[in-house]
Enzyme design. Structure first.
Site, mmCIF file in Angstrom:
data_model
loop_
_atom_site.group_PDB
_atom_site.id
_atom_site.type_symbol
_atom_site.label_atom_id
_atom_site.label_comp_id
_atom_site.label_asym_id
_atom_site.label_seq_id
_atom_site.Cartn_x
_atom_site.Cartn_y
_atom_site.Cartn_z
ATOM 1 N N LYS A 35 0.836 -1.211 0.000
ATOM 2 C CA LYS A 35 0.000 0.000 0.000
ATOM 3 C C LYS A 35 0.864 1.253 0.000
ATOM 4 O O LYS A 35 0.611 2.210 -0.737
ATOM 5 C CB LYS A 35 -0.896 -0.029 1.250
ATOM 6 N N THR A 85 -11.138 -0.172 12.631
ATOM 7 C CA THR A 85 -11.646 -0.801 13.856
ATOM 8 C C THR A 85 -12.694 -1.826 13.431
ATOM 9 O O THR A 85 -13.892 -1.592 13.568
ATOM 10 C CB THR A 85 -12.264 0.243 14.809
ATOM 11 N N THR A 121 -13.258 5.259 14.220
ATOM 12 C CA THR A 121 -14.495 5.109 14.992
ATOM 13 C C THR A 121 -14.246 4.104 16.109
ATOM 14 O O THR A 121 -13.963 2.941 15.837
ATOM 15 C CB THR A 121 -15.631 4.627 14.070
ATOM 16 N N PHE A 147 -16.324 12.126 9.319
ATOM 17 C CA PHE A 147 -17.682 11.804 8.858
ATOM 18 C C PHE A 147 -17.742 11.583 7.352
ATOM 19 O O PHE A 147 -18.808 11.691 6.746
ATOM 20 C CB PHE A 147 -18.652 12.924 9.251
ATOM 21 N N LEU A 148 -16.593 11.297 6.734
ATOM 22 C CA LEU A 148 -16.596 11.204 5.271
ATOM 23 C C LEU A 148 -17.393 10.009 4.758
ATOM 24 O O LEU A 148 -17.464 8.963 5.404
ATOM 25 C CB LEU A 148 -15.165 11.154 4.720
ATOM 26 N N ARG A 149 -18.005 10.229 3.610
ATOM 27 C CA ARG A 149 -18.719 9.152 2.921
ATOM 28 C C ARG A 149 -17.870 8.673 1.766
ATOM 29 O O ARG A 149 -17.272 9.490 1.067
ATOM 30 C CB ARG A 149 -20.045 9.660 2.329
ATOM 31 N N GLY A 254 -34.786 -0.316 -0.157
ATOM 32 C CA GLY A 254 -34.179 -1.231 -1.118
ATOM 33 C C GLY A 254 -33.536 -2.396 -0.400
ATOM 34 O O GLY A 254 -34.078 -2.865 0.611
ATOM 35 N N GLY A 258 -24.882 -1.343 3.656
ATOM 36 C CA GLY A 258 -23.717 -2.202 3.831
ATOM 37 C C GLY A 258 -22.503 -1.323 3.978
ATOM 38 O O GLY A 258 -22.609 -0.183 4.390
ATOM 39 N N CYS A 261 -18.735 0.567 7.395
ATOM 40 C CA CYS A 261 -19.024 1.413 8.562
ATOM 41 C C CYS A 261 -20.359 1.112 9.232
ATOM 42 O O CYS A 261 -20.401 0.601 10.347
ATOM 43 C CB CYS A 261 -18.963 2.874 8.151
HETATM 44 C C1 UGA Z 1 -21.108 6.194 6.296
HETATM 45 C C2 UGA Z 1 -21.636 7.545 6.777
HETATM 46 O O1 UGA Z 1 -22.628 8.030 5.874
HETATM 47 C C3 UGA Z 1 -20.503 8.563 6.882
HETATM 48 O O2 UGA Z 1 -20.997 9.798 7.396
HETATM 49 C C4 UGA Z 1 -19.427 8.009 7.807
HETATM 50 O O3 UGA Z 1 -18.326 8.891 7.934
HETATM 51 C C5 UGA Z 1 -18.947 6.680 7.258
HETATM 52 O O4 UGA Z 1 -20.043 5.760 7.158
HETATM 53 C C6 UGA Z 1 -17.903 6.147 8.193
HETATM 54 O O5 UGA Z 1 -18.230 5.826 9.341
HETATM 55 O O6 UGA Z 1 -16.714 6.131 7.840
HETATM 56 P P1 UGA Z 1 -20.450 5.219 3.891
HETATM 57 O O7 UGA Z 1 -20.191 3.923 4.569
HETATM 58 O O8 UGA Z 1 -19.480 5.725 2.894
HETATM 59 O O9 UGA Z 1 -20.609 6.392 4.970
HETATM 60 O O10 UGA Z 1 -21.835 5.055 3.141
HETATM 61 P P2 UGA Z 1 -23.278 5.728 3.164
HETATM 62 O O11 UGA Z 1 -23.380 6.752 2.119
HETATM 63 O O12 UGA Z 1 -23.653 6.100 4.551
HETATM 64 O O13 UGA Z 1 -24.165 4.478 2.695
HETATM 65 C C7 UGA Z 1 -24.219 3.304 3.502
HETATM 66 C C8 UGA Z 1 -25.139 2.291 2.930
HETATM 67 O O14 UGA Z 1 -26.489 2.701 3.064
HETATM 68 C C9 UGA Z 1 -24.945 1.975 1.444
HETATM 69 O O15 UGA Z 1 -24.987 0.566 1.270
HETATM 70 C C10 UGA Z 1 -26.128 2.636 0.787
HETATM 71 O O16 UGA Z 1 -26.514 1.988 -0.405
HETATM 72 C C11 UGA Z 1 -27.186 2.494 1.859
HETATM 73 N N1 UGA Z 1 -28.277 3.483 1.772
HETATM 74 C C12 UGA Z 1 -28.019 4.797 1.886
HETATM 75 C C13 UGA Z 1 -29.583 3.045 1.604
HETATM 76 O O17 UGA Z 1 -29.861 1.836 1.508
HETATM 77 N N2 UGA Z 1 -30.596 3.968 1.545
HETATM 78 C C14 UGA Z 1 -30.354 5.281 1.648
HETATM 79 O O18 UGA Z 1 -31.328 6.072 1.604
HETATM 80 C C15 UGA Z 1 -29.038 5.711 1.820
#
Ligand code: UGA
Length: 434
Positions: A35, A85, A121, A147-149, A254, A258, A261
Site C-alpha cells: 500500500k 476498527t 471510529t 464523517f466522510l462518505r 431497497g 452495507g 461502517c
Molecule cells: C457512512 C456515513 O454516511 C458517513 O458519514 C461516515 O463517515 C462513514 O459511514 C464512516 O463511518 O466512515 P459510507 O459507509 O461511505 O458512509 O456510506 P453511506 O453513504 O452512509 O451508505 C451506507 C449504505 O447505506 C450503502 O450501502 C447505501 O446503499 C445504503 N443506503 C443509503 C440506503 O440503503 N438507503 C439510503 O437512503 C441511503
C-alpha cells in the site's frame, strides 16, 4: 504544519492527501508495504472520485510522503490515527488491535507539544484510556471523528459539514488551538466547529452512523408494510420527506445498507452498551440490523418466486456488487450478498459492476463476472439491480428488453421508473413499490 497520518486505508489515505492539499507537510504511515509503495507512486489503492488528483499533486509537490516506518512521524506536531476498527467475530464489538498497535508504535516518537488526534471510529471510553497510555510522553490526545462518505470522501474531508474536537479539560485549550491551525482553511469557510469532551466526540460519530442506519431501516420497514398493503414506499418517502423535521435524504428503501461502517458500527455500539450495562438503550439497533439483513433475502425470494421457486440453472443478471455507487468497496455489500445467495440456490448468476469486480472476484471466484453491462444482461431471465450505478439507472427498458430472454426486472434500489419499464413489456418488481 508537519502532520503524520497513521493508517493509510480509506480514511487515512484520503485524510493524508487532503491535509497535503491544504498545504501541510504530511507523512502517511502504514505497515502494509504494498500500500505504501502504491501511494508513494501517487496511485490510489482503491476507487474514490477526486482522490487520484490530490494524491498525485501532493506526492509531486513533495508535501506528501508515505512510509512503513513510524520514525518518519518523529517531527510531526499532530499525529492523526486513521486505522481500522473492524468487527470482532465473537462479540460484534470493535476490534481495537490496530488502534492499540498504532499508539504503541507511535509512542517512542511522541514528544511534549505534539498531539495525537484520533479519527477512527472507536467505542466510547477509548480516548480516555489512550490519553493515560501516552501521558508519560508529554503529548496530548484529542478525538476528532471523521464523517466522510465513500464516493464523496475528498469533498467531505476538505469541506465537511462540521468539525468535532473531543478534548480533555486539562489540555483542551492548547489542543483546540493546534487543531484550529490544522483546519484553518476549512474553518475560514465558516464550517461549524464543536468542542466537547472526549466521550461526547466518540459518541457523536457512532450515534450519527446509528441514526443513519435507523433512517434506512425505518424506511425499509415501511417497505415491508407497503408490500402487504399495496402502498408505495417511494411515494411515502417523498411525502414524509417534505417535512423538514424528517427530511428526504437516507430514506431510500431497497436492499439496505452495507459497507465498512454502518453495519459494524451499530453492532459495536450494541456491544459497548452491553458492557456499560445499558444494553436496553440500544436494543432497537439489533432490530435495525435485522430489518436490514432481511431485505437482502427479500429480494432473493422475489427473484426465486418469479421462477415458481425453481431458480436452479436460471440465468440471473445481478447488476452491482459494490455496497454503493461510485465505490469499489464490497465490504458487507448487500449487492454481493444477493449475488452469492442466488448462486447458492443454484442460479446461473452473471454479475457486473463498473468498479468492484476485481475485489468481488478475489473474494467470490465462484461467481461469473461479465465484461460489460451488455454481456451481463444478454440472455438473462431476470435482472436484479442491487447497486444504483448511474448506467444501471439509465438503462433503456425497450433496448434492454431486446437483449434478455425473459423480461423480468427486480429493482433492489427502487431507482427505475416502473411505468416506463412496464410499458416496454417488463414485469417490474421494486422493494415495497407498486
Ligand atoms: C457512512 C456515513 O454516511 C458517513 O458519514 C461516515 O463517515 C462513514 O459511514 C464512516 O463511518 O466512515 P459510507 O459507509 O461511505 O458512509 O456510506 P453511506 O453513504 O452512509 O451508505 C451506507 C449504505 O447505506 C450503502 O450501502 C447505501 O446503499 C445504503 N443506503 C443509503 C440506503 O440503503 N438507503 C439510503 O437512503 C441511503
Amino acid at each position: 504544519m508537519r502532520i503524520s497520518v497513521i493508517g493509510c486505508g480509506y480514511l487515512g489515505a484520503v485524510h493524508a492527501a487532503a491535509m497535503a492539499s491544504l498545504g501541510h507537510d504530511v507523512v502517511g504511515i502504514d505497515v502494509d508495504e504494498a500500500k505504501v509503495a502504491t501511494l508513494s507512486a501517487g496511485k490510489t489503492p482503491f476507487f474514490e472520485p477526486g482522490l487520484a488528483d490530490i494524491l498525485k499533486a501532493g506526492v509531486d509537490s513533495g508535501r506528501l510522503r508515505f512510509s512503513t516506518s513510524f520514525a518518519a512521524a518523529a517531527d510531526a506536531r499532530v499525529h492523526f490515527i486513521g486505522v481500522g476498527t473492524p468487527q470482532r467475530k465473537d462479540t460484534g464489538a470493535a476490534d481495537l488491535t490496530y488502534v492499540d498497535a498504532a499508539i504503541a508504535s507511535l509512542k517512542p516518537y511522541l514528544a511534549p507539544g505534539s498531539l495525537v488526534a484520533g479519527k477512527s471510529t472507536v467505542p466510547v471510553g477509548t480516548a480516555a484510556r489512550l490519553t493515560e497510555e501516552i501521558r508519560d510522553t508529554g503529548a496530548h490526545l484529542a478525538w476528532n471523528p471523521e464523517f466522510l462518505r465513500e464516493g464523496f470522501a475528498v469533498r467531505d474531508t476538505v469541506d465537511p459539514d462540521r468539525l468535532v474536537y473531543g478534548v480533555t479539560e486539562e489540555t483542551g485549550a492548547e489542543d483546540v488551538a493546534l487543531l484550529d491551525e490544522v483546519y484553518a482553511t476549512i474553518l475560514a469557510k465558516g464550517t461549524p466547529r464543536l468542542v466537547m469532551n472526549q466521550p461526547t466526540a466518540e459518541l457523536v460519530k457512532i450515534s450519527a452512523n446509528s441514526f443513519l442506519a435507523t433512517k434506512i431501516s425505518f424506511i425499509n420497514a415501511m417497505a415491508e408494510i407497503a408490500e402487504v398493503t399495496g402502498a408505495d414506499v417511494t411515494q411515502l418517502a417523498d411525502a414524509i420527506g417534505y417535512d423538514a423535521r424528517i427530511g428526504r435524504r437516507f430514506l431510500n428503501a431497497g436492499v439496505g445498507f452495507g459497507g465498512g461502517c454502518l453495519p459494524k458500527d451499530i453492532r459495536a455500539f450494541v456491544a459497548r452498551a452491553d458492557e456499560l450495562g445499558r444494553g436496553e438503550s440500544l436494543a432497537f439497533l439489533r432490530e435495525i440490523d435485522e430489518i436490514n439483513l432481511r431485505r437482502r433475502q427479500r429480494l432473493v425470494d422475489l427473484v426465486v418466486d418469479s421462477f415458481d421457486g425453481q431458480v436452479f440453472g436460471r440465468r440471473v443478471a445481478v447488476l452491482g456488487l459494490a455496497f454503493k455507487p461510485d465505490s469499489d468497496d464490497i465490504r458487507d455489500s448487500p449487492a454481493l450478498d444477493v449475488a452469492v445467495r442466488l448462486k447458492g440456490l443454484g442460479a446461473e448468476v452473471v454479475s457486473y459492476d463498473p468498479e468492484a469486480m476485481d475485489n468481488a472476484r478475489r473474494m467470490h471466484p465462484q461467481l461469473a463476472y461479465a465484461d460489460s453491462l451488455d454481456a451481463a444482461v444478454e440472455g438473462a431471465e431476470a435482472i436484479a439491480i442491487v447497486t444504483e450505478w448511474k448506467q444501471f439507472k439509465e438503462l433503456d427498458p425497450a433496448d434492454t428488453a431486446g437483449k434478455v430472454s425473459r423480461p423480468f426486472v427486480f429493482d433492489g434500489r427502487n431507482v427505475l421508473d416502473p411505468v416506463a419499464w412496464r410499458d416496454a413489456g417488463w414485469t417490474y418488481t421494486g422493494m415495497g413499490r407498486v
